[in-house]
Design an enzyme around this catalytic site. Structure first.
Site, PDB file in Angstrom:
ATOM      1  CE  LYS A  48      48.885  51.861-107.110  1.00  0.00           C
ATOM      2  NZ  LYS A  48      49.851  51.218-107.999  1.00  0.00           N
TER       3      LYS A  48
HETATM    4  N1  PMP Z   1      45.550  47.772-103.728  1.00  0.00           N
HETATM    5  C1  PMP Z   1      44.933  48.819-104.273  1.00  0.00           C
HETATM    6  C2  PMP Z   1      43.698  49.340-103.615  1.00  0.00           C
HETATM    7  C3  PMP Z   1      45.422  49.404-105.454  1.00  0.00           C
HETATM    8  O1  PMP Z   1      44.789  50.459-105.994  1.00  0.00           O
HETATM    9  C4  PMP Z   1      46.577  48.853-106.042  1.00  0.00           C
HETATM   10  C5  PMP Z   1      47.113  49.452-107.311  1.00  0.00           C
HETATM   11  N2  PMP Z   1      46.609  48.940-108.506  1.00  0.00           N
HETATM   12  C6  PMP Z   1      47.195  47.736-105.445  1.00  0.00           C
HETATM   13  C7  PMP Z   1      46.653  47.238-104.281  1.00  0.00           C
HETATM   14  C8  PMP Z   1      48.390  47.042-106.025  1.00  0.00           C
HETATM   15  O2  PMP Z   1      49.561  47.801-105.957  1.00  0.00           O
HETATM   16  P1  PMP Z   1      50.587  47.760-107.152  1.00  0.00           P
HETATM   17  O3  PMP Z   1      49.921  48.426-108.329  1.00  0.00           O
HETATM   18  O4  PMP Z   1      51.767  48.531-106.679  1.00  0.00           O
HETATM   19  O5  PMP Z   1      50.896  46.344-107.470  1.00  0.00           O
END
Ligand code: PMP
Length: 344
Positions: A48
């Site tokens: 992130k």
């Molecule tokens: N794993 C974790 C620990 C996350 O915080 C997130 C984000 N929601 C994701 C995977 C998935 O990533 P994305 O939001 O880019 O689909």
């Protein structure tokens, strides 16, 4: 010795360029070659960081953010931490509305990173005024000079990964990647990475990971939003109870669901077999890789990249706590038998 000081301008210089690491013992029984893209190497310990830095800097370029502006977001934790980190470096205020499902470690971390945190109930519908979406919207309206990041509905979430994660993986694999396995939450990671990779080679297969209790897989397969699919689950950051526009479903070849218990056990196994201390969704991504393997997705020539989104330190009171595992019913004999079906 050089005559100049060798230092980064700020911690934000270290976002991205995470390592690709071969999976050894955990992938021994699988068909093909397996590599983890380990996003815990970002300075905020998750993927992130990429979207926080990218979205904030795009807003700066467009003149939307001014000195003393406030950054507002809904988040399961990681995006919040990355936004708080980026805001502190750049001198913005950061307000976060988080789900009560987030681990206490994560909430404490957000506050430690300087964010103002509102904890909202997890199991109410998205349009309920108590939901973290509605709380964030209200705070945005009430706070002058604020920017609502809105990661689930922000095209820049996809673009951040299109411009960083995708090219990095293409370079690191020398264009030899055949499959990408990635979790689908907002969908930014999988959609942006896939869009770049498919532009280089349209044969690369994009395999998504969803949670039981989430609507994404069924929506991908039928175009239908099925309320019946929704029920509470434990994995944070994976799956969703709504359809995010930050997911480009056309980029994704297949979805597969994983259970809370399997994913938790798999994260622990990654630590024990690879020495990588990873988060819950890394366990989910590896578990999905095992299931895709059982379904015959890979050949000996496959070069599979699995994205590990964050670090294990955020889950000390959850998947890395025996007591928590026991309380969830994840340490049952039944599960041990199930776990043994996959050999390591
Ligand atoms: N794993 C974790 C620990 C996350 O915080 C997130 C984000 N929601 C994701 C995977 C998935 O990533 P994305 O939001 O880019 O689909």
């Amino acid at each position: 010795m050089k005559n100049t000081i060798n230092a980064h301008d700020s911690i934000l210089d270290l976002v991205g360029q995470t390592p690709l690491i071969k999976l050894n013992r955990i992938a021994e029984s699988l068909t093909g070659n397996f590599y983890a893209k380990v996003e815990a190497f970002n300075p905020g310990h998750s993927a992130k960081d990429r979207i926080a830095k990218y979205i904030i800097e795009e807003a700066e370029k467009k003149g939307i953010l001014k000195p003393e502006s406030t950054i507002i977001e809904t988040t399961s934790g990681n995006t919040g931490f990355s936004l708080a980190m980026t805001s502190m470096v750049k001198g913005y205020k950061c307000i976060l509305a988080v789900s009560s499902k987030s681990s206490p470690d994560k909430i404490d971390m957000l506050r430690s990173m300087g964010a103002e945190v509102y904890v909202c109930p997890a199991h109410v519908s998205a349009d309920d005024p108590r939901s973290y979406y509605e709380v964030a919207k209200r705070l945005h309206l009430e706070t002058p000079n604020s920017v609502y990041i809105n990661q689930y509905f922000n095209e820049l979430n996809i673009e951040a990964h299109y411009k960083s994660t995708g090219p990095e993986i293409w370079e690191q694999t020398a264009g030899k990647i055949t499959h990408l396995v990635a979790c689908s939450g907002t969908g930014g990671t999988i959609s942006g990475t896939a869009r770049y990779l498919k532009e280089q080679n349209s044969n690369i297969k994009i395999l998504a990971v969803d949670a039981y209790g989430s609507v994404l897989k069924k929506y991908h397969e039928t175009g239908e939003f099925d309320q019946e699919e929704i029920y509470p689950y434990r994995i944070e950051g994976l799956g969703k109870n709504l359809i995010p526009t930050a997911t480009d479903f056309n980029m994704i070849d297949r979805y597969l669901k994983v259970t809370d218990a399997d994913s938790a056990h798999m994260a622990r196994k990654i630590a024990h077999s690879e020495g990588m201390f990873v988060g819950y969704t890394s366990g989910a991504a590896m578990q999905a890789t095992m299931q895709y393997n059982l379904e015959g997705e890979f050949t000996e020539e496959s070069n599979v990249v699995v994205i590990f989104p964050d670090h294990g330190s955020r889950y000390m009171s959850k998947i890395y706590s025996d007591e928590w595992m026991e309380n969830q019913g994840f340490l049952t004999e039944q599960h041990q038998v199930e776990a043994k079906k996959i050999e390591y």
